[in-house]
Design a protein around this motif. Structure first.
Motif, short mmCIF file in Angstrom:
data_model
loop_
_atom_site.label_atom_id
_atom_site.label_comp_id
_atom_site.label_asym_id
_atom_site.label_seq_id
_atom_site.Cartn_x
_atom_site.Cartn_y
_atom_site.Cartn_z
N MET A 74 68.00 2.87 60.27
CA MET A 74 66.72 2.70 59.58
C MET A 74 66.96 2.44 58.09
O MET A 74 67.87 3.00 57.48
CB MET A 74 65.84 3.94 59.78
CG MET A 74 65.34 4.08 61.20
SD MET A 74 64.22 5.48 61.47
CE MET A 74 65.40 6.83 61.66
N GLN A 75 66.13 1.57 57.54
CA GLN A 75 66.27 1.19 56.13
C GLN A 75 65.81 2.35 55.25
O GLN A 75 64.74 2.93 55.47
CB GLN A 75 65.44 -0.07 55.87
CG GLN A 75 65.83 -0.86 54.65
CD GLN A 75 65.16 -0.35 53.40
OE1 GLN A 75 64.11 0.28 53.46
NE2 GLN A 75 65.76 -0.62 52.25
N GLU A 76 66.60 2.71 54.27
CA GLU A 76 66.35 3.94 53.52
C GLU A 76 65.03 3.93 52.75
O GLU A 76 64.34 4.95 52.67
CB GLU A 76 67.52 4.25 52.58
CG GLU A 76 67.84 3.19 51.54
CD GLU A 76 68.98 2.29 51.98
OE1 GLU A 76 69.83 1.97 51.13
OE2 GLU A 76 69.02 1.90 53.16
N GLU A 77 64.66 2.80 52.16
CA GLU A 77 63.42 2.74 51.39
C GLU A 77 62.22 3.03 52.29
O GLU A 77 61.34 3.83 51.94
CB GLU A 77 63.26 1.37 50.73
CG GLU A 77 61.99 1.19 49.90
CD GLU A 77 62.11 1.70 48.48
OE1 GLU A 77 61.08 1.77 47.79
OE2 GLU A 77 63.24 2.02 48.04
N GLN A 78 62.19 2.38 53.46
CA GLN A 78 61.06 2.61 54.36
C GLN A 78 61.06 4.04 54.89
O GLN A 78 60.01 4.69 54.94
CB GLN A 78 61.11 1.64 55.54
CG GLN A 78 59.92 1.81 56.50
CD GLN A 78 60.09 1.05 57.79
OE1 GLN A 78 61.20 0.63 58.14
NE2 GLN A 78 59.00 0.85 58.52
#
Length: 261
Positions: free
Chosen positions: A151-155
């Motif tokens: 999973m993308q950290e910002e999201q």
């Protein structure tokens, strides 16, 4: 004729305006959509949303466990959003306690995960709501609970902070923040939360307490067990599920600590 046309036009305009106002007034607010998709190992059963009561979270058996620059507000913080064991670990009979202890390192071994990168806005927000422990708690959460799921950290952390904000806005949370320094009953706090969420399943909400050197149990964390596909409905009851494990270690009554002055 011109006067009649003018009057009719004015009446129609007023009618449209009133109709629009009435529609706007009756339209329910649209909740912000919150969801996460795990590209890897995404067949886990639930999330644990772990929120912190910062004065208690920063107080352990050996005293202060946070840095000197720990913000004193807000009182309700974010620890993490933890996925439960993926099915391949369950099939391999990896104990749940091993997953709790090792997390993503079970997949990645000794390989170091990348350092998470955030926008300035999210970085500032995380600094506000995540405890300033002596090691970087955000980096730890990313390495242990996020990276192996792809999973993308910002999201991911944007969603986690939004879930924290949703709880912090509830009347029960507002009442809790008005009670530092008092002893409360766990059953009373649970009832207050359920007054906002609706009736929760068994172990839908659990509490973690720390025991500082003085020996009295103090509130440190509030854990919510959530359905992975229902994050957008939090904090309503249908977003919750019963935790498979008993993880509540607080006594029937405990102190809601305040910051030492």
């Amino acid at each position: 004729m011109r006067a009649i046309q003018f009057l009719f036009s004015g009446m129609m305009a007023a009618s449209v305006l009133l109709s629009g106002c009435a529609h706007h007034a009756s339209a329910p607010p649209v909740p912000a959509s919150i969801s996460l998709t795990a590209p890897l190992h995404g067949d886990f059963g639930h999330y644990t949303l772990a929120l912190t009561w910062q004065p208690g979270f920063c107080t352990g058996p050996e005293g202060n466990s946070c840095q000197a620059d720990q913000p004193k507000t807000p009182l309700i913080g974010l620890h993490g959003l933890w996925a439960s064991r993926p099915s391949d670990l369950i099939k391999a009979q990896v104990p749940v306690t091993t997953w709790w202890r090792k997390g993503c390192s079970l997949y990645e071994g000794d390989a170091s995960s990348p350092v998470p990168r955030f926008s300035p806005t999210l970085s500032h927000r995380l600094s506000d709501v995540v405890a300033h422990t002596h090691s970087d708690l955000v980096a730890h959460e990313y390495a242990k609970h996020v990276h192996c799921f792809g999973m993308q950290e910002e999201q991911f952390f944007s969603v986690a902070t939004q879930l924290r904000d949703r709880f912090a806005a509830l009347p029960s949370a507002q009442h809790l923040t008005s009670e530092p320094g008092t002893v409360i009953a766990k059953a009373d706090l649970t009832r207050e939360i359920e007054a906002d969420t609706g009736p929760l399943p068994d172990r839908g909400v659990q509490f973690q307490c720390n025991t500082p050197p003085q020996g009295q149990s103090v509130l440190a964390q509030i854990w919510f067990t959530l359905k992975p596909d229902a994050l957008s409905r939090f904090p309503k009851a249908d977003a919750f599920m019963s935790s498979p494990q008993v993880q509540d270690n607080c006594p029937a009554s405990f102190l809601v600590p305040q910051w030492n002055r």
